[in-house]
Design a protein around this motif. Structure first.
Motif, mmCIF file in Angstrom:
data_model
loop_
_atom_site.group_PDB
_atom_site.id
_atom_site.type_symbol
_atom_site.label_atom_id
_atom_site.label_comp_id
_atom_site.label_asym_id
_atom_site.label_seq_id
_atom_site.Cartn_x
_atom_site.Cartn_y
_atom_site.Cartn_z
ATOM 1 N N LYS A 262 54.882 -12.949 29.239
ATOM 2 C CA LYS A 262 55.652 -12.289 30.296
ATOM 3 C C LYS A 262 55.037 -12.607 31.650
ATOM 4 C CE LYS A 262 57.045 -7.646 31.823
ATOM 5 N NZ LYS A 262 56.992 -6.201 31.485
ATOM 6 N N THR A 263 55.892 -13.005 32.599
ATOM 7 C CA THR A 263 55.408 -13.450 33.897
ATOM 8 C C THR A 263 56.302 -12.914 35.012
ATOM 9 O OG1 THR A 263 54.533 -15.496 32.928
ATOM 10 C CG2 THR A 263 54.867 -15.466 35.315
ATOM 11 N N TYR A 264 55.671 -12.455 36.085
ATOM 12 C CA TYR A 264 56.401 -12.085 37.296
ATOM 13 C C TYR A 264 56.252 -13.228 38.301
ATOM 14 C CZ TYR A 264 56.781 -7.350 35.479
ATOM 15 O OH TYR A 264 57.074 -6.260 34.702
ATOM 16 N N GLU A 265 57.396 -13.760 38.718
ATOM 17 C CA GLU A 265 57.431 -14.832 39.712
ATOM 18 C C GLU A 265 57.856 -14.230 41.053
ATOM 19 O OE1 GLU A 265 59.905 -18.991 40.617
ATOM 20 O OE2 GLU A 265 60.375 -17.759 38.879
ATOM 21 N N THR A 266 57.034 -14.387 42.071
ATOM 22 C CA THR A 266 57.324 -13.839 43.390
ATOM 23 C C THR A 266 57.369 -14.974 44.401
ATOM 24 O OG1 THR A 266 56.051 -11.866 42.775
ATOM 25 C CG2 THR A 266 56.642 -12.096 45.089
ATOM 26 N N LYS A 267 58.465 -15.034 45.169
ATOM 27 C CA LYS A 267 58.612 -16.071 46.192
ATOM 28 C C LYS A 267 58.874 -15.408 47.537
ATOM 29 C CE LYS A 267 60.338 -19.938 43.415
ATOM 30 N NZ LYS A 267 61.403 -20.952 43.289
ATOM 31 N N GLY A 268 58.194 -15.897 48.546
ATOM 32 C CA GLY A 268 58.380 -15.330 49.866
ATOM 33 C C GLY A 268 57.634 -16.119 50.912
ATOM 34 N N THR A 269 57.328 -15.454 52.014
ATOM 35 C CA THR A 269 56.648 -16.104 53.130
ATOM 36 C C THR A 269 55.320 -15.403 53.412
ATOM 37 O OG1 THR A 269 58.781 -16.651 54.135
ATOM 38 C CG2 THR A 269 56.855 -16.793 55.556
ATOM 39 N N TRP A 270 54.266 -16.187 53.601
ATOM 40 C CA TRP A 270 52.979 -15.651 54.025
ATOM 41 C C TRP A 270 52.849 -15.853 55.533
ATOM 42 C CZ3 TRP A 270 49.595 -18.807 56.610
ATOM 43 C CH2 TRP A 270 49.803 -20.177 56.487
ATOM 44 N N GLU A 271 51.994 -15.078 56.141
ATOM 45 C CA GLU A 271 51.678 -15.257 57.547
ATOM 46 C C GLU A 271 50.240 -14.824 57.790
ATOM 47 O OE1 GLU A 271 54.412 -12.862 59.728
ATOM 48 O OE2 GLU A 271 53.683 -10.962 58.901
ATOM 49 N N LEU A 272 49.680 -15.250 58.916
ATOM 50 C CA LEU A 272 48.337 -14.829 59.281
ATOM 51 C C LEU A 272 48.425 -13.589 60.160
ATOM 52 C CD1 LEU A 272 46.021 -17.869 60.096
ATOM 53 C CD2 LEU A 272 46.120 -16.483 58.023
ATOM 54 N N ALA A 278 52.277 -19.529 59.427
ATOM 55 C CA ALA A 278 53.093 -18.969 58.342
ATOM 56 C C ALA A 278 53.604 -20.100 57.458
ATOM 57 C CB ALA A 278 54.255 -18.168 58.909
ATOM 58 N N GLY A 279 54.145 -19.727 56.303
ATOM 59 C CA GLY A 279 54.719 -20.710 55.388
ATOM 60 C C GLY A 279 55.157 -20.036 54.097
ATOM 61 N N PRO A 280 55.727 -20.793 53.166
ATOM 62 C CA PRO A 280 56.189 -20.221 51.900
ATOM 63 C C PRO A 280 55.079 -20.099 50.869
ATOM 64 C CG PRO A 280 56.770 -22.534 51.994
ATOM 65 C CD PRO A 280 56.109 -22.213 53.317
ATOM 66 N N PHE A 300 50.595 -21.870 47.976
ATOM 67 C CA PHE A 300 51.205 -21.656 49.290
ATOM 68 C C PHE A 300 51.073 -22.913 50.132
ATOM 69 C CE2 PHE A 300 46.861 -20.115 49.872
ATOM 70 C CZ PHE A 300 46.490 -20.560 51.137
ATOM 71 N N THR A 301 52.027 -23.076 51.038
ATOM 72 C CA THR A 301 52.166 -24.305 51.810
ATOM 73 C C THR A 301 52.111 -24.011 53.302
ATOM 74 O OG1 THR A 301 53.461 -25.479 50.131
ATOM 75 C CG2 THR A 301 53.781 -26.169 52.390
ATOM 76 N N TYR A 302 51.441 -24.891 54.037
ATOM 77 C CA TYR A 302 51.500 -24.861 55.505
ATOM 78 C C TYR A 302 51.911 -26.247 55.976
ATOM 79 C CZ TYR A 302 50.178 -24.395 60.403
ATOM 80 O OH TYR A 302 50.202 -24.363 61.782
ATOM 81 N N ASN A 303 53.106 -26.344 56.530
ATOM 82 C CA ASN A 303 53.651 -27.625 56.987
ATOM 83 C C ASN A 303 54.612 -27.344 58.136
ATOM 84 O OD1 ASN A 303 53.856 -30.443 56.839
ATOM 85 N ND2 ASN A 303 55.679 -30.356 55.556
ATOM 86 N N PRO A 304 54.090 -26.929 59.286
ATOM 87 C CA PRO A 304 54.944 -26.446 60.381
ATOM 88 C C PRO A 304 55.973 -27.462 60.848
ATOM 89 C CG PRO A 304 52.714 -26.895 61.159
ATOM 90 C CD PRO A 304 52.667 -26.951 59.672
ATOM 91 N N SER A 305 57.215 -26.976 61.006
ATOM 92 C CA SER A 305 58.338 -27.788 61.507
ATOM 93 C C SER A 305 58.695 -28.954 60.595
ATOM 94 C CB SER A 305 58.034 -28.316 62.920
ATOM 95 O OG SER A 305 57.747 -27.251 63.796
ATOM 96 N N LYS A 306 58.215 -28.936 59.346
ATOM 97 C CA LYS A 306 58.521 -29.991 58.384
ATOM 98 C C LYS A 306 59.104 -29.366 57.116
ATOM 99 C CE LYS A 306 56.530 -33.242 60.912
ATOM 100 N NZ LYS A 306 57.262 -34.380 61.518
ATOM 101 N N ALA A 307 59.721 -30.214 56.277
ATOM 102 C CA ALA A 307 60.305 -29.742 55.022
ATOM 103 C C ALA A 307 59.218 -29.227 54.080
ATOM 104 C CB ALA A 307 61.091 -30.878 54.361
ATOM 105 N N LYS A 308 59.540 -28.184 53.354
ATOM 106 C CA LYS A 308 58.547 -27.541 52.478
ATOM 107 C C LYS A 308 59.011 -27.430 51.019
ATOM 108 C CE LYS A 308 57.119 -24.783 56.451
ATOM 109 N NZ LYS A 308 58.044 -25.464 57.370
#
Length: 326
Positions: A262-272, A278-280, A300-308
């Motif tokens: 059993k797994t909980y998958e959580t998707k959202g945005t992180w920020e400092l 910030a990023g997904p 988690f990804t940090y790729n400002p102004s680029k595709a993620k």
């Protein structure tokens, strides 16, 4: 005696069919295409009308959990009469056509390998749209699974050692070339890959089962857990900055299974906190009852102004390669 002969012939036919399929697969060339690309084989008259609109609505819908809008898949349309060469070798193909009867067919490794081919047919526009509406979720699920597998195959070509993960958490994970251990603690690992415009990060840690299941507030508990981990370990360059779950929007929560757990998958945005970075992120809390814990694997990804989108998919592929060793 007749029964024995019939059984023998039946077994012979099965073996022959299997050998035929194996020989066919050996003759097929390798499929091509970038990650999350889908070839749509459809005539212009259908693509430029309501059928094309329905296809784009389903297969180019915005991806959940990304800070900027990105399509689920990149769609490349080819008319039926020119369906050859590069398009025929695409890893993901959806064929839409007029026919006497409405139908949906799913095939694998028809023109290349690995490859998924989906054929949607109908006698009129209404029939085709109905078939699209009915079968789109299944097609999306199959393509997503195939792209995860393709990512994992690419990662396997050059892996870094996961011994630190095995020693601390009793699991093995396939981590591709370019990732390096950023932080190593007894109960926490931060693994990161830097590139010219940003970076991808993978976190590995564990928490007691009650941390996630307390008061049955799953999403609230996961947010509190993430924020406490961010405050302790994931700091920005500026003083008094650390990673938190974005406060403006609640993350998406799904229940799934990884390694039959059993797994909980959580998707959202992180920020400092106290900064503008910030990023997904995608967080998987995998219930490990045997060891009285939730194993937490987060990317988690940090790729400002680029595709993620594809960066997040790579992290999902790494996480879903996990194997429990104890």
């Amino acid at each position: 005696m007749k029964r024995i002969i019939v059984l023998f012939l039946f077994a012979f036919l099965i073996v022959s069919c299997n050998e035929s399929n194996q020989n066919k697969n050996q003759l097929l060339s390798e499929s091509n295409g970038k990650i999350n690309n889908v070839s749509i084989i459809i005539d212009e008259s259908l693509w430029n009308g309501e059928i094309g609109d329905s296809i784009r609505k389903k297969f180019a819908a915005p991806v959940d959990g990304l800070p900027q809008e990105e399509p689920l898949f990149n769609l490349n349309q080819y008319p039926t009469k020119v369906f050859e060469g590069f398009a025929r070798r695409s890893r993901n193909i959806i064929i839409v056509q007029k026919a006497k009867n409405a139908s949906f067919i799913e095939k694998e490794n028809v023109y290349a390998k690995p490859q998924k081919v989906f054929v949607i047919a109908g006698k009129n526009n209404s029939d085709i749209i109905t078939m699209l509406e009915k079968n789109a979720p299944q097609i999306i699920q199959q393509i997503k699974a195939g792209e995860i597998a393709e990512n994992q195959n690419r990662l396997k070509k050059s892996l870094i050692s996961d011994k630190k993960i095995q020693d601390r958490f009793g699991v093995s994970i396939n981590i591709g070339f370019g990732y390096k251990y950023e932080m190593v603690k007894d109960n926490f690992l931060w693994i990161r890959k830097e590139f010219s415009t940003g970076y991808n990060s993978l976190l590995v840690y564990e928490v007691p089962i009650e941390t996630i299941e307390k008061d049955n507030d799953i999403i609230g508990n996961i947010i509190k857990m993430r924020d406490s981990i961010g405050k302790e370990y994931i700091h920005g360059v500026l003083p008094n900055t650390w990673m938190i779950t974005e406060e403006a929007y609640a993350p998406y929560l799904f229940e799934t299974k990884i390694q039959e757990r059993k797994t909980y998958e959580t998707k959202g945005t992180w920020e400092l906190k106290n900064d503008f970075m910030a990023g997904p992120f995608v967080n998987y809390a995998i219930k490990d009852t045997k060891n009285n814990r939730y194993l937490i694997l987060e990317g988690f990804t940090y790729n400002p102004s680029k595709a993620k989108r594809d960066l997040v998919l790579e992290l999902e592929a790494i996480i879903k390669s996990v194997t429990f060793l104890k």
